[in-house]
Write a protein that holds these residues in place. Structure first.
Motif, mmCIF file in Angstrom:
data_model
loop_
_atom_site.group_PDB
_atom_site.id
_atom_site.type_symbol
_atom_site.label_atom_id
_atom_site.label_comp_id
_atom_site.label_asym_id
_atom_site.label_seq_id
_atom_site.Cartn_x
_atom_site.Cartn_y
_atom_site.Cartn_z
ATOM 1 N N GLU A 334 0.856 -1.195 0.000
ATOM 2 C CA GLU A 334 0.000 0.000 0.000
ATOM 3 C C GLU A 334 0.889 1.242 0.000
ATOM 4 O OE1 GLU A 334 -2.459 0.221 3.474
ATOM 5 O OE2 GLU A 334 -0.784 0.432 4.842
ATOM 6 N N THR A 335 0.306 2.384 -0.347
ATOM 7 C CA THR A 335 1.025 3.656 -0.244
ATOM 8 C C THR A 335 0.149 4.634 0.543
ATOM 9 O OG1 THR A 335 0.117 4.437 -2.352
ATOM 10 C CG2 THR A 335 2.239 3.341 -2.439
ATOM 11 N N GLN A 336 0.800 5.370 1.440
ATOM 12 C CA GLN A 336 0.065 6.329 2.274
ATOM 13 C C GLN A 336 1.038 7.399 2.755
ATOM 14 O OE1 GLN A 336 -1.781 4.566 5.706
ATOM 15 N NE2 GLN A 336 -3.213 6.250 5.986
ATOM 16 N N ASP A 337 0.626 8.644 2.656
ATOM 17 C CA ASP A 337 1.441 9.782 3.132
ATOM 18 C C ASP A 337 2.841 9.772 2.521
ATOM 19 O OD1 ASP A 337 -0.732 10.453 4.776
ATOM 20 O OD2 ASP A 337 0.012 9.170 6.392
ATOM 21 N N GLY A 338 2.930 9.405 1.254
ATOM 22 C CA GLY A 338 4.225 9.418 0.579
ATOM 23 C C GLY A 338 5.128 8.246 0.913
ATOM 24 N N LEU A 339 4.625 7.293 1.708
ATOM 25 C CA LEU A 339 5.419 6.111 2.089
ATOM 26 C C LEU A 339 4.753 4.864 1.524
ATOM 27 C CD1 LEU A 339 5.985 6.980 5.863
ATOM 28 C CD2 LEU A 339 7.692 7.169 4.045
ATOM 29 N N ARG A 386 11.588 -10.448 5.950
ATOM 30 C CA ARG A 386 10.189 -10.505 6.376
ATOM 31 C C ARG A 386 9.783 -9.359 7.291
ATOM 32 N NH1 ARG A 386 7.547 -12.850 2.918
ATOM 33 N NH2 ARG A 386 5.808 -12.953 4.374
ATOM 34 N N GLN A 387 10.666 -8.357 7.508
ATOM 35 C CA GLN A 387 10.291 -7.206 8.326
ATOM 36 C C GLN A 387 9.352 -6.297 7.519
ATOM 37 O OE1 GLN A 387 13.580 -4.692 9.475
ATOM 38 N NE2 GLN A 387 12.449 -3.750 11.157
ATOM 39 N N VAL A 388 8.259 -5.874 8.164
ATOM 40 C CA VAL A 388 7.335 -4.951 7.514
ATOM 41 C C VAL A 388 7.887 -3.535 7.657
ATOM 42 C CG1 VAL A 388 4.987 -4.011 7.492
ATOM 43 C CG2 VAL A 388 5.356 -6.451 7.927
ATOM 44 N N LEU A 389 8.052 -2.852 6.530
ATOM 45 C CA LEU A 389 8.690 -1.539 6.508
ATOM 46 C C LEU A 389 7.814 -0.535 5.776
ATOM 47 C CD1 LEU A 389 12.215 -2.742 5.324
ATOM 48 C CD2 LEU A 389 11.594 -2.147 7.685
ATOM 49 N N ARG A 390 7.984 0.735 6.157
ATOM 50 C CA ARG A 390 7.424 1.835 5.367
ATOM 51 C C ARG A 390 8.612 2.595 4.798
ATOM 52 N NH1 ARG A 390 3.353 5.305 8.367
ATOM 53 N NH2 ARG A 390 2.397 5.568 6.309
ATOM 54 N N VAL A 391 8.585 2.794 3.498
ATOM 55 C CA VAL A 391 9.763 3.304 2.791
ATOM 56 C C VAL A 391 9.381 4.556 2.005
ATOM 57 C CG1 VAL A 391 11.583 2.723 1.145
ATOM 58 C CG2 VAL A 391 10.607 0.921 2.593
ATOM 59 N N GLU A 392 10.233 5.582 2.106
ATOM 60 C CA GLU A 392 10.063 6.769 1.260
ATOM 61 C C GLU A 392 11.063 6.682 0.116
ATOM 62 O OE1 GLU A 392 10.602 11.630 1.184
ATOM 63 O OE2 GLU A 392 10.573 10.615 3.141
ATOM 64 N N LEU A 393 10.548 6.769 -1.104
ATOM 65 C CA LEU A 393 11.377 6.750 -2.301
ATOM 66 C C LEU A 393 11.284 8.098 -3.003
ATOM 67 C CD1 LEU A 393 10.225 3.248 -3.612
ATOM 68 C CD2 LEU A 393 12.292 3.748 -2.299
ATOM 69 N N SER A 394 12.196 8.342 -3.930
ATOM 70 C CA SER A 394 12.186 9.622 -4.642
ATOM 71 C C SER A 394 11.004 9.734 -5.609
ATOM 72 C CB SER A 394 13.513 9.821 -5.396
ATOM 73 O OG SER A 394 13.775 8.726 -6.246
#
Length: 407
Positions: A334-339, A386-394
């Motif tokens: 999913e994507t939310q708030d730019g992450l 398997r770690q759940v992460l939220r990632v900001e990309l360019s």
């Protein structure tokens, strides 16, 4: 009759099924937790199969379920129970090899189409017609057939009996995949879903009167892998496959990652669509297909039996390793708030350049700006699988996009 071939993609899990659907499959094939020939694949629980079928059908994609073991007496009561459960969730077809299992499916869930697995050694039109009379709607051709044989076969069977053929993926050393090596060496029966892939092991020859003296089968200091076939790839031969009268182009790989499935599905989807739009467009885009198809793990490529009997050039004698050009990092959930949220598959770090792989064929280079764990804490890298992460990309990816890194 002009045929519009189905692109049939494997899925090892619900995540991979969704990837296959989004990246261009017309149909997917999956295994339940029993009675398929990939016992080591993650496979699907009944609830996951129900969700997967629902997701696929919402996108106009069919789902076939494998039940292609060669059954022993003790398997049959469980098969009967299993088919009773499948009757409720309504897949589009069952893939079956064993005549006893076929009869159970015909009795218990006759409304579900029955396809005959390649395991049934389907090498001639007489066999196809036999299965048609039993009620099969499709037969999967043996991998030992040439295109000329398939074309002849097509001419001798009813128009509505479908031919499914493997066009890409790992080749099996044994006749139509029916192998005894695994059972002999390890007690794990390949024909009941527990193959240990001994065709990829390293072998030497021992002469009977000289025990302990291991002689290489092929002169090479690294040993020999006499059973280790190159992988099948027919991306450059879509016209010939269609001309032969094949209805479904089957990709091998129910043990593969979402990256592999996305890569192969996207490339074959584009090639098939381009050819049917304009053969000149297909020829023009050939360099793109060949470049893209090599972006996933593979053991070099061969055209298998399609243009005649394979020779020494279809084997890899000096190693059993894959070529690997990209590492799978995760699929965007999913994507939310730019992450974007991913379940991380391999390590990557802040500041790295990675790639967003999109279903439409684009590959977008992006920079990793931030990595946050589930608690919202900043991380410099993502080392834990398997770690759940939220990632900001360019650049913000879309749901179901694949993140990968070039090697």
């Amino acid at each position: 009759m002009s045929r519009h071939p189905e692109l049939l993609i494997p899925a090892s899990s619900l995540e991979v099924l969704k990837t296959a659907v989004i990246f261009g499959a017309d149909a997917v094939y999956i295994g339940g937790e029993a009675f398929g020939l990939r016992a080591k694949a993650k496979n699907f629980s009944m609830d996951e199969m129900r969700e997967g079928i629902s997701f696929a059908h919402e996108h106009g994609v069919k789902v076939y379920i494998t039940a292609n073991i060669l059954a022993h007496n003790g398997d049959l009561p469980g098969v009967r129970e299993y088919f009773g459960e499948l009757k409720e969730i309504r897949p589009d077809a069952l893939i079956i090899a064993d005549p006893g299992v076929f009869d159970l499916a015909k009795e218990i869930c006759p409304e579900i189409d029955r396809h005959i697995s390649t395991q049934a050694n389907n090498t001639n039109y007489g066999t196809y017609n036999f299965w048609r009379r039993q009620g099969a709607s499709r037969v999967v051709s043996a991998r030992e057939l040439s295109l000329a044989e398939i074309k002849e076969l097509r001419a001798h069977i009813p128009e509505d009996l479908e031919i499914e053929t493997f066009v890409h993926g790992a080749m099996c050393i044994s006749y139509s995949g029916r192998c005894l090596l695994s059972s002999y060496f390890t007690g794990r029966d390949a024909n009941r879903g527990a193959c240990t892939h001994p065709c990829r092991w390293k072998y030497a020859v021992v002469e009977e009167t000289r025990p302990g003296e291991y002689m290489p089968v092929y002169e090479n200091e690294r040993g020999t892998y006499i059973f280790n076939s190159k992988d099948l790839c027919m991306i450059g031969h879509i016209p010939e496959l269609i001309d032969a009268g094949i209805d479904s182009f089957k990709i091998e790989g129910r043990m593969k990652t979402a990256l592999y499935v996305a890569t192969v599905a996207r490339t074959y989807r584009r090639a098939i669509d381009d050819y049917q739009k304009d053969p000149a467009l297909y020829r023009e885009n050939m360099p793109w297909y060949l470049d893209q198809i090599s972006n996933c793990t593979y053991r070099q490529f061969t055209t298998g039996f399609f243009f005649g009997k394979p020779d020494e050039n279809t084997q890899i004698y000096d190693n059993n390793t894959y070529n690997k050009e990209y590492t799978y990092l995760g699929s965007v959930e999913e994507t939310q708030d730019g992450l974007c949220t991913i379940t991380q598959k391999n390590k990557f770090s802040v500041g790295e350049t990675i790639e967003i792989m999109k279903p439409d064929g684009r590959n977008v280079d992006v920079t990793v700006r931030r990595i946050l764990n589930e608690e919202g804490e900043e991380q410099e890298s993502a080392p834990h699988s398997r770690q759940v992460l939220r990632v900001e990309l360019s650049e913000i990816p879309d749901k179901y996009d694949i993140l990968r890194r070039s090697e």
